[in-house]
Design an enzyme around this catalytic site. Structure first.
Site, PDB file in Angstrom:
ATOM      1  N   ARG A 100     -12.398   0.890  14.351  1.00  0.00           N
ATOM      2  CA  ARG A 100     -11.133   0.820  13.695  1.00  0.00           C
ATOM      3  C   ARG A 100     -10.390  -0.474  13.906  1.00  0.00           C
ATOM      4  O   ARG A 100     -10.850  -1.206  15.114  1.00  0.00           O
ATOM      5  CB  ARG A 100     -10.205   1.766  14.260  1.00  0.00           C
ATOM      6  CG  ARG A 100      -8.566   1.589  13.295  1.00  0.00           C
ATOM      7  CD  ARG A 100      -8.747   2.237  12.077  1.00  0.00           C
ATOM      8  NE  ARG A 100      -7.427   2.557  11.589  1.00  0.00           N
ATOM      9  CZ  ARG A 100      -7.204   2.519  10.316  1.00  0.00           C
ATOM     10  NH1 ARG A 100      -8.111   2.537   9.253  1.00  0.00           N
ATOM     11  NH2 ARG A 100      -6.086   2.838   9.920  1.00  0.00           N
ATOM     12  N   THR A 376     -11.061   2.789   0.502  1.00  0.00           N
ATOM     13  CA  THR A 376     -12.163   3.061   1.479  1.00  0.00           C
ATOM     14  C   THR A 376     -13.384   3.435   0.779  1.00  0.00           C
ATOM     15  O   THR A 376     -13.618   3.502  -0.598  1.00  0.00           O
ATOM     16  CB  THR A 376     -11.698   4.278   2.527  1.00  0.00           C
ATOM     17  OG1 THR A 376     -11.842   5.332   1.649  1.00  0.00           O
ATOM     18  CG2 THR A 376     -10.382   4.186   3.098  1.00  0.00           C
ATOM     19  N   THR A 394     -13.391   0.720   5.652  1.00  0.00           N
ATOM     20  CA  THR A 394     -12.405   0.514   4.784  1.00  0.00           C
ATOM     21  C   THR A 394     -11.963  -0.899   4.791  1.00  0.00           C
ATOM     22  O   THR A 394     -11.777  -1.660   6.068  1.00  0.00           O
ATOM     23  CB  THR A 394     -11.119   1.395   5.087  1.00  0.00           C
ATOM     24  OG1 THR A 394     -10.311   1.238   4.026  1.00  0.00           O
ATOM     25  CG2 THR A 394     -10.581   1.379   6.319  1.00  0.00           C
ATOM     26  N   ASN A 396      -8.562  -1.034   3.806  1.00  0.00           N
ATOM     27  CA  ASN A 396      -7.415  -0.312   3.312  1.00  0.00           C
ATOM     28  C   ASN A 396      -7.288  -0.482   1.855  1.00  0.00           C
ATOM     29  O   ASN A 396      -7.818   0.490   1.144  1.00  0.00           O
ATOM     30  CB  ASN A 396      -6.427  -1.042   4.208  1.00  0.00           C
ATOM     31  CG  ASN A 396      -5.050  -0.029   4.058  1.00  0.00           C
ATOM     32  OD1 ASN A 396      -5.309   1.282   3.813  1.00  0.00           O
ATOM     33  ND2 ASN A 396      -3.681  -0.583   4.222  1.00  0.00           N
ATOM     34  N   GLU A 415      -5.092  -3.657   6.979  1.00  0.00           N
ATOM     35  CA  GLU A 415      -4.989  -2.476   7.531  1.00  0.00           C
ATOM     36  C   GLU A 415      -3.673  -2.382   8.444  1.00  0.00           C
ATOM     37  O   GLU A 415      -3.232  -1.297   8.851  1.00  0.00           O
ATOM     38  CB  GLU A 415      -5.952  -2.268   8.729  1.00  0.00           C
ATOM     39  CG  GLU A 415      -6.838  -0.908   8.940  1.00  0.00           C
ATOM     40  CD  GLU A 415      -7.306  -0.285   7.593  1.00  0.00           C
ATOM     41  OE1 GLU A 415      -6.848   0.590   7.082  1.00  0.00           O
ATOM     42  OE2 GLU A 415      -8.441  -0.914   7.307  1.00  0.00           O
ATOM     43  N   SER A 447      -5.068   6.494  11.048  1.00  0.00           N
ATOM     44  CA  SER A 447      -6.136   6.625  10.086  1.00  0.00           C
ATOM     45  C   SER A 447      -6.214   7.975   9.238  1.00  0.00           C
ATOM     46  O   SER A 447      -6.232   9.114   9.907  1.00  0.00           O
ATOM     47  CB  SER A 447      -7.526   5.912  10.325  1.00  0.00           C
ATOM     48  OG  SER A 447      -8.512   6.196   9.177  1.00  0.00           O
ATOM     49  N   GLY A 467      -9.998   7.400  -0.276  1.00  0.00           N
ATOM     50  CA  GLY A 467      -9.004   7.959  -1.191  1.00  0.00           C
ATOM     51  C   GLY A 467      -7.641   8.367  -0.330  1.00  0.00           C
ATOM     52  O   GLY A 467      -6.961   8.958  -0.417  1.00  0.00           O
ATOM     53  N   GLY A 468      -7.522   7.232   0.975  1.00  0.00           N
ATOM     54  CA  GLY A 468      -6.301   7.418   1.651  1.00  0.00           C
ATOM     55  C   GLY A 468      -6.193   8.900   1.988  1.00  0.00           C
ATOM     56  O   GLY A 468      -7.029   9.609   2.501  1.00  0.00           O
TER      57      GLY A 468
END
Ligand code: GLY
Length: 568
Positions: A100, A376, A394, A396, A415, A447, A467-468
């Protein structure tokens, strides 16, 4: 024509055919093999993964090669300038890597507020200030270093080739570039690559990325230091600073991915390994499955109102607990507590089978409903030995902060918007987040990415999505379809889905997910419906008890899944 050139043309033609099939929604449903399987958001990237398996690569080689190919052909989310998570099952060994992004050393809690203390939402979304420290260059290398089999250069080579020789632009990419044109054209370097001549390249155009190809060649030769040190790190600093950012070359040099113990839990007789914080994957997916099981979701008629109600209530509670999560150093809740059988039993007991609980009863918070873009990209791989990788990565928002590092040809992420940029207010996904997720230098932002591995008696699955926050609910529903309802893999992905994220206190349902009668019954029970969205896009592979493997891609995007038929 030289023979490698001829091969390239043939490969491009094959890919055009695959892209056409994928655009039509085809993804080899039900294909079965014994040599491995790959599912990803893009047919070219899936082909790279399958070829890597055919060339003797293991699941990690194929996953990393696929992720790097996505960085070339799926620029809206595939990346070198972002980050992600991977969960692995290698034989009996479980592992998970957190690559991350982190907040730059010069970041601060108030960096997205103006002098009057009001939020500046654009600042955490577009331009250099939105960029966190990229984790992908070191993360993908680290994954391969610990678990890969093929030499590193051979894993990077397909992506490098795609960047150098070019790839045929898909109709998906043309469309999405048009959609994001006004953002991309704000940044000259970005427009030079992705809007040549001022507009998106037409589908079928061969698009070359020479700067990215050179960066990948250096990455193949020298590993992550090629990108995190020296002139390419300095170039990232210049690009971020030119557009108002605080990302420094020293941030890139200092960045380290972290191997974390995967969170384990059980539900419906299956065992799971999922991603711990800063991902909310394990807690939210684990809670949805655990609450659904305790609430007797699986004993209700399959397409009735009771199931939709219980599932929405499970989702609501899981997302309420999500506010306790963040960087593992500062989180207010831990997976061990939030997935503890006692806590799940206590939470399940608060579910009224005939009445929706008000979200504010679970936890008080203000909320609004901002737009919610898809983002993502996820890939799943299984190899001939049954090793599995679920990897989500991702930038973001699509195309991240839209700032390119011109000398390296990659886009920087946005991000930073996944932090609580304005405490008490929702982020771009409508998610309201807690103090645990406030900005501090070096910290990792919370996340929704939820790569997950599940197994039982010789069967195994690798699942995850894009998809968040809908990644979480989509992944949980696909898993429920597979483990509680025994759906075939493709059917499990195809079935319509619902989504509840606690706040806004609304139930989102895909077209065809609920009949008008069931909607009316749910309204009677106190559910309020939101607009009809797409609930995530999931990519999954599975291994059966007889050792055969299968793959499925979500029909909601032109993703692609394939198998290697024979063991190599
Ligand atoms: N940037 C989306 C997520 O990490 O959930």
């Amino acid at each position: 024509m030289r023979s490698d050139r001829r091969l390239w043309v043939l490969a491009v033609l094959a890919v055009l055919a695959l892209q056409a099939a994928a655009a039509a929604g085809a993804s080899l449903p039900g294909a079965v093999g014994s040599g491995g399987a790959v599912s990803s958001s893009d047919p070219l990237a899936t082909t790279v993964g399958l070829d890597t398996l055919r060339r003797g690569g293991n699941a990690v080689d194929a996953a990393v090669a696929t992720a790097l190919a996505l960085a070339v052909v799926f620029p809206e989310a595939g990346n070198l300038g972002g980050g992600g998570f991977a969960v692995l099952k290698f034989g009996d060994r479980l592992a998970s890597l957190d690559f991350r992004e982190t907040a730059p050393a010069a970041a601060s809690r108030e960096m997205y507020l103006d002098a009057a203390g009001e939020p500046r939402p654009e600042a955490s979304l577009f331009g250099g200030l939105a960029a966190g420290v990229p984790g992908s260059p070191r993360g993908l290398w680290e994954l391969h270093d610990r678990f890969g089999h093929l030499p590193w250069r051979r894993v990077v080579a397909p992506a490098q080739r795609l960047a150098r020789r070019g790839f045929p632009v898909s109709s998906r990419l043309e469309r999405i570039l048009e959609q994001y044109r006004d953002r991309l054209e704000r940044f000259a370097g970005t427009a030079d690559v992705w809007l040549p001549g001022g507009r998106p390249p037409a589908a079928g155009t061969i698009l070359r990325q020479p700067a990215l190809a050179r960066a990948l060649a250096a990455y193949a030769r020298a590993g992550p230091e090629a990108l995190t040190h020296g002139h390419l790190a300095a170039a990232a600093e210049r690009a971020a600073h030119r557009h108002g950012g605080v990302l420094n070359a020293a941030d890139l040099a200092a960045y380290r991915p972290v191997w974390r113990e995967p969170v384990r839990f059980e539900a419906f007789g299956w065992r799971f390994a999922a991603m711990d914080q800063p991902s909310s994957g394990a807690v939210v997916v684990g809670q949805i499955l655990g609450l659904a099981e305790r609430a007797g979701w699986h004993r209700q008629p399959r397409f009735g109102a009771n199931r939709a109600h219980l599932l929405a209530e499970a989702m609501r509670r899981a997302f309420a607990d999500r506010t306790l999560l963040g960087d593992p150093e500062t989180a207010q809740g831990q997976a061990t507590e939030l997935l503890a059988p006692e806590w799940l039993a206590q939470r399940a007991a608060t579910i009224d089978p005939y009445r929706a609980t008000s979200s504010r009863q679970l936890r008080a918070w203000p909320a609004e409903l901002p737009p919610e873009p898809a983002d993502t990209t996820h890939l799943s791989v299984v190899d001939a030995r049954g090793n599995l990788v679920a990897l989500t990565t991702t930038l973001n928002g699509l195309f991240g902060c839209a700032v390119i590092v011109p000398e390296a040809g990659y886009l920087l992420n946005n991000e930073m918007d996944d932090f609580t940029t304005a405490p008490g207010r929702p982020n771009v996904y409508g998610l309201v987040q807690g103090e645990a997720n406030e900005i501090a230098p070096g910290k990792r932002m919370l996340s929704s990415m939820s790569p997950t591995i599940a197994w039982r008696d010789g069967e195994a699955l690798a699942v995850g999505g894009r998809g968040g926050p809908r990644i979480l609910t989509a992944t949980a529903q696909v898993l429920l379809n597979l483990i509680a309802d025994d759906d075939p893999l493709q059917t499990a992905l195809d079935r319509p889905r619902i989504h509840h994220q606690w706040l806004p206190d609304k139930l989102f349902v895909e077209d065809d997910a609920l009949s008008p009668e069931i909607r009316a019954e749910l309204e009677r029970r106190g559910h309020e419906f939101g607009p009809r969205p797409t609930v995530g896009k999931v990519h999954a592979v599975g291994r059966r008890t007889d050792g055969t493997v299968t793959a499925a891609a979500d029909p909601r995007e032109p993703g692609s899944a394939g198998v290697v038929r024979e063991q190599q």
